[in-house]
Design an enzyme around this catalytic site. Structure first.
Site, mmCIF file in Angstrom:
data_model
loop_
_atom_site.group_PDB
_atom_site.id
_atom_site.type_symbol
_atom_site.label_atom_id
_atom_site.label_comp_id
_atom_site.label_asym_id
_atom_site.label_seq_id
_atom_site.Cartn_x
_atom_site.Cartn_y
_atom_site.Cartn_z
ATOM 1 N N THR B 37 -40.240 -24.573 -26.225
ATOM 2 C CA THR B 37 -39.604 -23.410 -25.619
ATOM 3 C C THR B 37 -39.162 -23.747 -24.198
ATOM 4 O OG1 THR B 37 -39.704 -21.016 -25.443
ATOM 5 C CG2 THR B 37 -41.675 -22.198 -24.730
ATOM 6 N N CYS B 43 -41.725 -15.562 -17.471
ATOM 7 C CA CYS B 43 -42.221 -15.444 -18.853
ATOM 8 C C CYS B 43 -43.420 -16.372 -19.027
ATOM 9 C CB CYS B 43 -41.152 -15.866 -19.860
ATOM 10 S SG CYS B 43 -39.669 -14.859 -19.810
ATOM 11 N N HIS B 60 -43.064 -17.308 -26.732
ATOM 12 C CA HIS B 60 -42.415 -17.174 -25.422
ATOM 13 C C HIS B 60 -42.278 -15.673 -25.134
ATOM 14 C CE1 HIS B 60 -38.973 -18.739 -22.615
ATOM 15 N NE2 HIS B 60 -39.373 -17.553 -22.191
#
Lengths: 295, 173
Positions: B37, B43, B60
């Site tokens: 990811t 995040c 994610h």
């Protein structure tokens, strides 16, 4: 000499926008303009017409009823929306290329542009104080300076990194130290060359620090917050990552309600993929060169 | 950012890269796969691996709490840490992972420079991650969080190797 002058000279090598953009801009607020006449201005460009109609029928811009003609797009979506879409179609090919220096892979600058446009529009709708259409346009264009400045950043990245690491200053301040200007000012110069309305140019110029503007309108604060949120999320994040400062006065001026940041991020994330997909298909139909990996 | 390089490298080794987009997750029991990811800012990315079962997953998450929009959370549990992490754990259990073998690692939770940012999304993502893990009696084995960097997190389902890439530099978590 002075790198700043060299950079500003480079701004003038960026191609101008097609005439149709200025015509639409000019007539956006003219109540007497004939839609059929204005539609003809767009329709002479087959590629533009196809792209416009596709985007007009996308989930974000579109409506339940399908839009089959330029004139109907104007009637159904409004001239301002049509202007935005045409501007997006014209600017997208430039910001879809990989950007050196900022280390942005193909389409990453455009992803950040569209995310920030959507976030700005959403914030303007929720908070008021600025025209959502202006917010979308300013958000879309705010980082266009990177197209020009990227090659200079590529050459002087070590100096910029040193300034950021040693002094703990934000990336845009390091740009000013090294070049005498930053990507926000370069974007403003480019947009002036493109004859974009002044209120939008101002929002772009101050997008990292609205409080530096003597009389910041809500549009400036909205674009700043939208940029911060989209960068936080990582939409179109490059070598400059999160290396910017937040302007807390911006949030205070807008009197942000609780949860607005999260609402905005959630809202944009749902629409963004579809929008990017649409622009990708436009690229294919317009015969854009295949994307090159970052060097 | 280095997506193309990673893909090219993996192809040479006959491996398949599965990119996990923002607000998504992936789980698998296939040793040919490498889950990756990209662009983790505020995040938070979490990898989970059971070396005995050969089962792993990667998520994610964008936001801490699903209460801001339960409808979106129902559609996309991976958007929020409080719904995403339980969904990830359940998904690896469904593939045969055993709770006591789980190796959990995290990256992300960054924030802009300086103390002024009011939203604190990155820190709150990490706080909620800690709470969900605590409720499950689980702990992170390693993490690379905070700061103002962009991060890429990958999990190799053959070796369980978890790698964080920042500014073009790789380090094993």
């Amino acid at each position: 000499m002075n790198l700043k002058r060299e950079i500003l000279a480079k701004v003038h090598t960026v191609p101008p926008l097609p005439e149709v953009v200025f015509k639409l801009q000019k007539y956006c607020n003219d109540p007497n303009v004939s839609y059929s006449e204005l539609a003809k201005v767009i329709e002479v460009d087959q590629g533009l017409t196809t792209s416009l109609l596709r985007l007009a029928n996308s989930a974000y811009f579109g409506c339940e009823q399908s839009i089959g003609s330029v004139q109907y797009a104007m009637t159904r979506l409004g001239l301002k929306r049509v202007y935005q879409i045409v501007l997006a179609v014209c600017v997208a090919p430039m910001s879809r290329k990989p950007i050196r220096g900022y280390d942005l892979a193909p389409a990453m600058l455009w992803q950040h542009a569209i995310a920030t446009a959507m976030a700005s529009e959403y914030l303007a709708q929720e908070l008021g104080g600025a025209d959502p259409a202006d917010a979308f346009t300013a958000g879309m264009l705010h980082d266009m300076g990177k197209i020009v400045l990227g090659n200079f950043v590529d050459v002087d990245m070590d100096k910029i990194r040193q300034a950021v690491d040693r002094k703990g200053i934000p990336f845009d301040e390091a740009e000013r130290e090294v070049f005498g200007t930053d990507h926000a000012s370069v974007a403003a110069a480019l947009l002036q060359r493109w004859q974009i309305p002044t209120r939008i140019v101002t929002a772009v110029r101050y997008h990292h620090h609205p409080s530096a503007c003597p009389d910041p309108e809500p549009l400036l604060d909205i674009v700043h917050i939208a940029d911060v949120l989209c960068r936080d999320v990582g939409w179109g994040m490059g070598a400059d990552a999160l290396l910017y400062r937040f302007d807390p006065a911006s949030a205070a001026r807008l009197a942000l309600p609780p949860d607005i940041a999260e609402q905005t991020m959630a809202e944009v994330s749902l629409g963004l993929e579809g929008m990017m997909g649409f622009f990708q298909t436009l690229g294919a139909t317009q015969g854009q060169p295949a994307a090159q990996p970052v060097g | 950012m280095s997506a193309l390089l990673v893909a090219a490298q993996a192809q040479k080794q006959g491996r398949t890269i599965v990119a996990v987009d923002i607000t998504e997750m992936a789980v698998a029991a296939d040793p040919a796969l490498i889950l990756v990811t990209y662009s983790l800012g505020s995040c938070v990315g979490v990898s989970v691996f059971d070396p005995e079962a050969g089962v792993g997953g990667l998520i994610h998450c964008m936001l801490p709490l699903s209460k801001i929009d339960p409808r979106k959370a129902a559609d996309r549990p991976a958007m929020f840490v409080d719904t995403g992490l339980p969904a990830l754990l359940q998904a690896v259990y469904d593939l045969g992972a055993n709770r006591r073998n789980l190796q959990l690692k995290a990256a992300g939770g960054g924030s802009p420079l300086g103390p002024d940012e009011v939203f604190k999304i990155g820190q709150r993502n990490l706080d909620v991650l800690g709470k969900v893990l605590w409720k499950n009696g689980l702990e992170l084995r390693a993490q690379c969080v905070g700061g103002s960097q962009a991060r890429t997190l990958s999990l190799d389902l053959q070796s369980g190797r978890t790698v964080v890439r920042t500014d073009g530099k790789e380090s094993e978590l």
